[in-house]
Design a protein around this motif. Structure first.
Motif, PDB file in Angstrom:
ATOM      1  N   LEU A  92       0.878  -1.167   0.000  1.00 32.33           N
ATOM      2  CA  LEU A  92       0.000   0.000   0.000  1.00 32.33           C
ATOM      3  C   LEU A  92       0.916   1.217   0.000  1.00 32.33           C
ATOM      4  CD1 LEU A  92      -3.259   0.457   1.958  1.00 32.33           C
ATOM      5  CD2 LEU A  92      -1.587   2.314   1.908  1.00 32.33           C
ATOM      6  N   LEU A  93       0.907   1.971  -1.107  1.00 34.79           N
ATOM      7  CA  LEU A  93       1.850   3.073  -1.311  1.00 34.79           C
ATOM      8  C   LEU A  93       1.127   4.393  -1.127  1.00 34.79           C
ATOM      9  CD1 LEU A  93       4.657   4.123  -2.287  1.00 34.79           C
ATOM     10  CD2 LEU A  93       3.746   3.973  -4.628  1.00 34.79           C
ATOM     11  N   LYS A  94       1.503   5.127  -0.095  1.00 33.02           N
ATOM     12  CA  LYS A  94       0.849   6.407   0.179  1.00 33.02           C
ATOM     13  C   LYS A  94       1.474   7.526  -0.629  1.00 33.02           C
ATOM     14  CE  LYS A  94      -1.498   6.044   4.484  1.00 33.02           C
ATOM     15  NZ  LYS A  94      -1.708   6.748   5.767  1.00 33.02           N
ATOM     16  N   ARG A  95       0.621   8.447  -1.046  1.00 33.73           N
ATOM     17  CA  ARG A  95       1.073   9.616  -1.788  1.00 33.73           C
ATOM     18  C   ARG A  95       1.858  10.538  -0.860  1.00 33.73           C
ATOM     19  NH1 ARG A  95      -3.206  13.890  -4.540  1.00 33.73           N
ATOM     20  NH2 ARG A  95      -1.688  15.198  -5.619  1.00 33.73           N
ATOM     21  N   GLY A  96       2.962  11.072  -1.347  1.00 32.53           N
ATOM     22  CA  GLY A  96       3.772  12.003  -0.558  1.00 32.53           C
ATOM     23  C   GLY A  96       3.042  13.313  -0.328  1.00 32.53           C
ATOM     24  N   MET A  97       3.508  14.016   0.681  1.00 33.93           N
ATOM     25  CA  MET A  97       2.931  15.281   1.139  1.00 33.93           C
ATOM     26  C   MET A  97       2.607  16.284   0.034  1.00 33.93           C
ATOM     27  SD  MET A  97       2.087  16.273   3.964  1.00 33.93           S
ATOM     28  CE  MET A  97       2.359  16.548   5.677  1.00 33.93           C
ATOM     29  N   GLU A 101      -4.472   7.871  -1.421  1.00 39.33           N
ATOM     30  CA  GLU A 101      -4.562   9.330  -1.258  1.00 39.33           C
ATOM     31  C   GLU A 101      -4.725   9.613   0.230  1.00 39.33           C
ATOM     32  OE1 GLU A 101      -4.507  12.218  -2.982  1.00 39.33           O
ATOM     33  OE2 GLU A 101      -5.038  13.234  -1.103  1.00 39.33           O
ATOM     34  N   ARG A 102      -3.839  10.435   0.795  1.00 42.61           N
ATOM     35  CA  ARG A 102      -3.879  10.667   2.243  1.00 42.61           C
ATOM     36  C   ARG A 102      -3.815  12.143   2.599  1.00 42.61           C
ATOM     37  NH1 ARG A 102      -0.225  13.574   4.207  1.00 42.61           N
ATOM     38  NH2 ARG A 102       0.344  12.318   6.011  1.00 42.61           N
ATOM     39  N   GLY A 103      -4.139  12.975   1.616  1.00 43.57           N
ATOM     40  CA  GLY A 103      -4.116  14.411   1.888  1.00 43.57           C
ATOM     41  C   GLY A 103      -2.765  14.980   1.552  1.00 43.57           C
ATOM     42  N   VAL A 104      -2.778  16.200   1.088  1.00 43.44           N
ATOM     43  CA  VAL A 104      -1.542  16.866   0.695  1.00 43.44           C
ATOM     44  C   VAL A 104      -1.382  18.134   1.525  1.00 43.44           C
ATOM     45  CG1 VAL A 104      -1.506  15.900  -1.642  1.00 43.44           C
ATOM     46  CG2 VAL A 104      -2.714  18.062  -1.210  1.00 43.44           C
ATOM     47  N   ARG A 105      -0.198  18.655   1.431  1.00 43.91           N
ATOM     48  CA  ARG A 105       0.173  19.891   2.128  1.00 43.91           C
ATOM     49  C   ARG A 105      -0.797  21.015   1.782  1.00 43.91           C
ATOM     50  NH1 ARG A 105       5.080  19.911   5.028  1.00 43.91           N
ATOM     51  NH2 ARG A 105       3.451  19.952   6.589  1.00 43.91           N
ATOM     52  N   THR A 106      -1.181  21.795   2.757  1.00 46.65           N
ATOM     53  CA  THR A 106      -2.030  22.944   2.470  1.00 46.65           C
ATOM     54  C   THR A 106      -1.552  24.189   3.193  1.00 46.65           C
ATOM     55  OG1 THR A 106      -4.230  23.906   2.726  1.00 46.65           O
ATOM     56  CG2 THR A 106      -3.633  22.224   4.301  1.00 46.65           C
ATOM     57  N   HIS A 113      -4.228   1.286 -14.002  1.00 46.07           N
ATOM     58  CA  HIS A 113      -5.076   0.122 -13.702  1.00 46.07           C
ATOM     59  C   HIS A 113      -4.997  -0.267 -12.230  1.00 46.07           C
ATOM     60  CE1 HIS A 113      -1.317  -2.176 -13.693  1.00 46.07           C
ATOM     61  NE2 HIS A 113      -1.001  -1.470 -14.761  1.00 46.07           N
ATOM     62  N   LEU A 114      -4.186   0.432 -11.448  1.00 40.24           N
ATOM     63  CA  LEU A 114      -4.016   0.064 -10.041  1.00 40.24           C
ATOM     64  C   LEU A 114      -5.162   0.629  -9.186  1.00 40.24           C
ATOM     65  CD1 LEU A 114      -0.181   0.767  -9.617  1.00 40.24           C
ATOM     66  CD2 LEU A 114      -1.286  -1.473  -9.896  1.00 40.24           C
ATOM     67  N   PRO A 115      -5.557  -0.071  -8.129  1.00 41.07           N
ATOM     68  CA  PRO A 115      -6.604   0.459  -7.238  1.00 41.07           C
ATOM     69  C   PRO A 115      -6.081   1.620  -6.402  1.00 41.07           C
ATOM     70  CG  PRO A 115      -5.773  -1.646  -6.393  1.00 41.07           C
ATOM     71  CD  PRO A 115      -5.118  -1.435  -7.733  1.00 41.07           C
ATOM     72  N   ILE A 116      -6.993   2.504  -6.018  1.00 41.71           N
ATOM     73  CA  ILE A 116      -6.623   3.622  -5.148  1.00 41.71           C
ATOM     74  C   ILE A 116      -7.614   3.735  -4.000  1.00 41.71           C
ATOM     75  CG2 ILE A 116      -7.736   5.283  -6.746  1.00 41.71           C
ATOM     76  CD1 ILE A 116      -5.617   7.335  -5.556  1.00 41.71           C
ATOM     77  N   VAL A 117      -7.067   3.827  -2.785  1.00 41.66           N
ATOM     78  CA  VAL A 117      -7.884   3.969  -1.585  1.00 41.66           C
ATOM     79  C   VAL A 117      -7.644   5.359  -0.988  1.00 41.66           C
ATOM     80  CG1 VAL A 117      -7.665   1.495  -1.166  1.00 41.66           C
ATOM     81  CG2 VAL A 117      -6.141   3.061   0.041  1.00 41.66           C
ATOM     82  N   ALA A 118      -8.496   5.736  -0.036  1.00 41.75           N
ATOM     83  CA  ALA A 118      -8.350   7.052   0.596  1.00 41.75           C
ATOM     84  C   ALA A 118      -8.207   6.893   2.101  1.00 41.75           C
ATOM     85  CB  ALA A 118      -9.551   7.931   0.287  1.00 41.75           C
ATOM     86  N   ASP A 119      -7.439   7.784   2.691  1.00 42.85           N
ATOM     87  CA  ASP A 119      -7.224   7.808   4.138  1.00 42.85           C
ATOM     88  C   ASP A 119      -7.735   9.143   4.674  1.00 42.85           C
ATOM     89  OD1 ASP A 119      -6.222   8.228   6.687  1.00 42.85           O
ATOM     90  OD2 ASP A 119      -4.181   7.582   6.232  1.00 42.85           O
ATOM     91  N   PRO A 120      -9.012   9.216   5.049  1.00 39.11           N
ATOM     92  CA  PRO A 120      -9.559  10.496   5.507  1.00 39.11           C
ATOM     93  C   PRO A 120      -9.067  10.888   6.893  1.00 39.11           C
ATOM     94  CG  PRO A 120     -11.229   8.789   5.662  1.00 39.11           C
ATOM     95  CD  PRO A 120     -10.037   8.167   5.000  1.00 39.11           C
ATOM     96  N   SER A 121      -8.446   9.976   7.632  1.00 35.57           N
ATOM     97  CA  SER A 121      -7.953  10.325   8.965  1.00 35.57           C
ATOM     98  C   SER A 121      -6.750  11.257   8.848  1.00 35.57           C
ATOM     99  CB  SER A 121      -7.589   9.060   9.740  1.00 35.57           C
ATOM    100  OG  SER A 121      -8.697   8.194   9.814  1.00 35.57           O
ATOM    101  N   HIS A 122      -5.734  10.834   8.088  1.00 34.88           N
ATOM    102  CA  HIS A 122      -4.609  11.737   7.867  1.00 34.88           C
ATOM    103  C   HIS A 122      -5.007  12.863   6.925  1.00 34.88           C
ATOM    104  CE1 HIS A 122      -2.424   8.297   9.507  1.00 34.88           C
ATOM    105  NE2 HIS A 122      -1.593   9.209   9.950  1.00 34.88           N
ATOM    106  N   GLY A 123      -5.955  12.604   6.062  1.00 33.86           N
ATOM    107  CA  GLY A 123      -6.363  13.606   5.077  1.00 33.86           C
ATOM    108  C   GLY A 123      -7.080  14.793   5.685  1.00 33.86           C
ATOM    109  N   THR A 124      -7.500  14.675   6.938  1.00 34.37           N
ATOM    110  CA  THR A 124      -8.166  15.810   7.572  1.00 34.37           C
ATOM    111  C   THR A 124      -7.473  16.163   8.885  1.00 34.37           C
ATOM    112  OG1 THR A 124      -9.702  14.428   8.840  1.00 34.37           O
ATOM    113  CG2 THR A 124     -10.401  15.082   6.633  1.00 34.37           C
TER     114      THR A 124
END
Lengths: 349, 349, 349, 349
Positions: free
Chosen positions: A206-211, A237-242, A264-275
């Motif tokens: 599971l590869l998380k997107r960088g900041m 997707e885990r949220g980006v710098r804002t 073609h790869l699946p993508i999941v979301a992490d709303p805990s770190h994303g918010t």
């Protein structure tokens, strides 16, 4: 590759660009326009590094037309890749698995309580950190190998698949042994040595997107793993710098349809770190499923007020139960459903 | 730590916060205001992880007052740290050393030509990558150990100190053996395993700021190295992510006075990566020295049009000579000077 | 315009793109590549709005090759435009004028004291707000027309040119009457009605870059003014939004060489707003001149600790004297100088 | 307000801060900590501009505790404000109104076709620009007053409420006459003159978030309108600037729960501008409703391939019908519903 010339470029400038393209082993095609000339590079089937051409006299811009990634691309493989981390826990298909659990593994009691709570609420996988990347060297760094053993125990007790983070080669080998899916955190998204290591381990990743990584950079990092022969990669997707202090991170849900179009790869979301804060986790988890996320990664703690890390963004077990009930209805509104384990009857089903 | 309550917080809410602070082992001090109450945490001498307090009822915000870093802080050590990577090559003092060279070591002829050119132009250290972090797995990845040997050869020929990047533990050990200063690249700024490794190696480290790292995060990453006992750390501003397509990165020179106020560690600037294109390297290198940078890291290639990487941002040797001439005058305008090696007489002196 | 097709685009898809280009009145030129086809649009001499083409089947991306701006472009006018706001106060030439003064005009005594201080320190123009754009409706909003009268008085007393901000049509007409240069603030950079108004007023305009405006957007806003027949436009870099809380804004000095390459208009820098705090104003003003800025806009207050606005970023008069001394030396290091008024003998000359 | 002192601050420094607070008319409260002292300002009921205190000797940071906004705050008014722009078209309540239509009014035939299509699909209000803010002065700028007349005609034909943008005072007065809700675009979010004008017009206002505006800045801009006596304000999230070229803007759905916590005003989302491309409009509209948006603003064109502006992000009428069907199910999953006009029977009901 297209080389856009300045309006003031001379025929000699244009010729020099054509020569530079020839020197790279390709054919050049000058296209005069009313305002300026563009020179095309014909016959390439991969990304050419033509950065030095940018600096030739008369050149205004170099535009890359070929996609820089290859094996992760939907042009390379048309059908969505299914990543099964355990029987019944499949990412990229019709159903949406939920991975839940505490930020860190803190104790046997805590991880078992968390595992039972999230399984009863409808999760099919347990998350929990044994090795924790912390901005400060003085923060709690995780239980290490003991944490992995506790995760394995929680798996035996509940049947949940295990997702846990690795921060280096040694940790990756241990995670591959004890867990079902190795998480690479945002801070290590471009740690290419580690990407190559997990590429060779042949465990789901599971590869998380960088900041502040672009979607293209996320896909290129995944390409490192696929290039080693491992196509079992779940993007996250885990949220980006804002720049907006009202939110710890900005959950970029646009990235979900973008990734699904390009790869073609699946993508999941992490709303805990994303918010970063509990109040927003529920609405943003719903938003992620509505946007088409192929899974949800969410922090739940049996007693968030006593969590050793990330307490403010962890849901209480009761909140998680209610959230999954809503997610189930939203997923059905778009023709999907929330995954369940064989024999699992969530409290909110 | 200060806990700001909502205007509508009840006395019971405030009491719960006070109790939570007591549970952490500190004294609480409620301060009623006309609009709302703030609760102070008294008696701490380090950063407390009170994230779970953020989520208590009636809490509006938690504010950290204590600095999260310690050994890197100017409050910890008042005098600027001098980092000497070789005799006469000292960062953090009055004089400003220039590190120059190609992006990658490509061949013996190339690195020797580059080394001679930059020494003649006024550099005191040679940069050059043997291990290259590339976004794509299909780009040129560097010559590896052979590259380090060539750097060592160039050092013998020219007397320049050597700065080179390491991407993993193995690379760090090799760099420590062959070079005078180990560079940690932007992508690895939060690769904590690697930071600990170079902390234990006791070699000077040049730590680059991550793509979207705050100054605080950069300092916390340096803290990882100091916490292992190595205070020979040079920080490096190399440009941050930007939404403006007119520039590859945005060189954030504000970070230079900011770091110098917060920390005793020296900070250098890399205008080559900070701009991404040759035309802007010269003005931005001048700007960095004028802003007070403690050193400059700059890409120079003997033949930029044939460089295997970063050709567009590498200066021609002649441009470098002229740039250093300007830098020397600017540094003198602010009471500093450009470093020279014993016996070195640059062409632009 | 170039239309990049997907690898999987069919001949019918390509034909549809060609037809859409024909419908816009241009010639299409399909260029088959090994991996994908690109279709060029030939014969245009301006930017075509082809956004609907992006959504045609098989289209991967639409790339604009023509510059979207025209009269502001260096391709349109090769020589740098000189903007003279008063005799001897010329932007865009060899010499670098300094505009200094308080954030707001507060009283007769304050503005006269400020004017004398900055003239003695080497400024050739006085800045001061009579109409203040404030994020909150409850903050001090300026003295209005009375403020303009005080600026005019200060001009009579000191000979300094006057630069002041307008926020609407009425304010623009007043500023044109009382001042030498109308400033359009960052928040109004895309207030097109106001840009057209100042375009018709035929007074020099100082146009500040918006909080998160790209250089292209800044130039397009200037184009609105030139399109009304007014080419006396000075651009201003004043810092952009940042996610780093260590700095109020991020002064983007890369924009200076970028603008100077793309446009013939002069560009100045405002290190006061670009940093937000006094300690950084001096190093960043030096950096701006070293980067090639065609002028400096700087806040100086006779008594910053009692300023009604922006006190923290205003220099003390003594600091300003020392800063201009350094700027003079830096400007000479790059073949320029700091402007002086006829008869002006600054204390730091 | 809290003033955090440096660890090295002297008693005299602390006294000077206390004196500065007294000079502002407030009481000061020094709070010594183990590491450093914090000085509180007691007794204020509004935001104090203490920026000059930041620059006093020994001061490390000034922290504002009071909320900078007042009338827009949920602390000021606990219950959500309902904004009714027409009978049955209410924002801020249980039901979610959909505003749809083309980017620009282009012709009578076009706007009537659009109006009928969106009403049949389930919209309750029609959007369409008569005055268009365009980055380039050479792009289509709208039909002006003729456009407003056509919108009024469409209203008579379909019963839809009308939302249209104003860019200046003249336009605002016209929009107030012809439409039901005046839109203030992202570029004018901090055009305070215009905000005051629409505050005095007493028409509902739809205020879009600026390109890089924080939520706090958005709320402060709304405060300008409320301060003039108009509380009929609908906020709008429309995507913010992004460094990721894969998306034109980044739709920041985190802002929806954030605004709903801080303010009593309704907030809607615009996934068309928030993504910039048709493929992503549908998933992101679903995400916005799932996140709790109080309304959706969406571009639909009867023939997107021939649109004069924003063709690429406009839905086809059939796509809109299907989207509203999904939105209805998602809204019901969270206890809401999509608004319908009296007598309206959408095709997807």
């Amino acid at each position: 590759m297209l080389v856009v010339m300045h309006a003031s470029a001379t025929p000699a400038d244009i010729q020099e660009v054509c020569d530079a393209i020839s020197a790279l082993g390709f054919q050049s095609l000058p296209m005069p326009g009313a305002q300026r000339t563009t020179v095309g590079l014909v016959g390439n089937d991969r990304r050419v590094d033509g950065s030095h051409i940018e600096a030739l006299p008369g050149v205004s811009e170099v535009i890359y037309v070929s996609s820089p990634f290859k094996q992760v691309s939907r042009e390379w493989r048309k059908d969505s890749t299914l990543v099964a981390i355990a029987p019944g826990v499949v990412f990229g298909g019709r159903d949406v698995p939920i991975i839940a659990g505490p930020c860190s593994v803190e104790s046997e009691a805590q991880i078992l309580a968390a595992a039972r709570a999230v399984r009863d609420g409808g999760a099919v996988a347990l998350r929990g950190g044994a090795f924790k990347p912390r901005s400060s060297p003085y923060s709690f760094q995780g239980l290490g190998k003991r944490g992995l053993e506790l995760l394995q125990l929680a798996k035996r007790e509940t049947g949940l698949a295990i997702v846990t983070e690795a921060m280096d080669d040694e940790g990756a080998r241990l995670a591959a042994e004890y867990a079902d899916c190795i998480q690479i955190g945002a801070r290590n998204m471009q740690n290419y040595s580690l990407l190559k290591t997990v590429g060779r381990l042949r465990k789901p990743v599971l590869l998380k997107r960088g900041m502040a990584a672009t979607v293209e950079e996320l896909l290129l990092s995944a390409e490192y793993i696929l290039a080693e022969g491992n196509d079992q990669v779940i993007l996250c997707e885990r949220g980006v710098r804002t720049w907006d202090p009202s939110s710890r991170n900005m959950l970029d849900l646009n990235s979900i349809p973008t990734v699904q179009k390009l790869s073609h790869l699946p993508i999941v979301a992490d709303p805990s770190h994303g918010t970063g804060v509990r109040d927003k986790v529920t609405p943003m988890a719903r938003a992620a499923v509505a946007a088409g996320a192929d899974g949800i990664l969410i922090e739940v703690h049996p007693d968030p007020n006593r969590a050793l890390s990330d307490g403010a963004q962890s849901l209480f077990p009761e909140q998680f139960v209610e959230l999954v009930r809503q997610l189930r209805q939203i997923s059905r509104a778009i023709g999907r459903d929330i995954s369940v384990l064989p024999g699992q009857l969530p409290r909110n089903a």
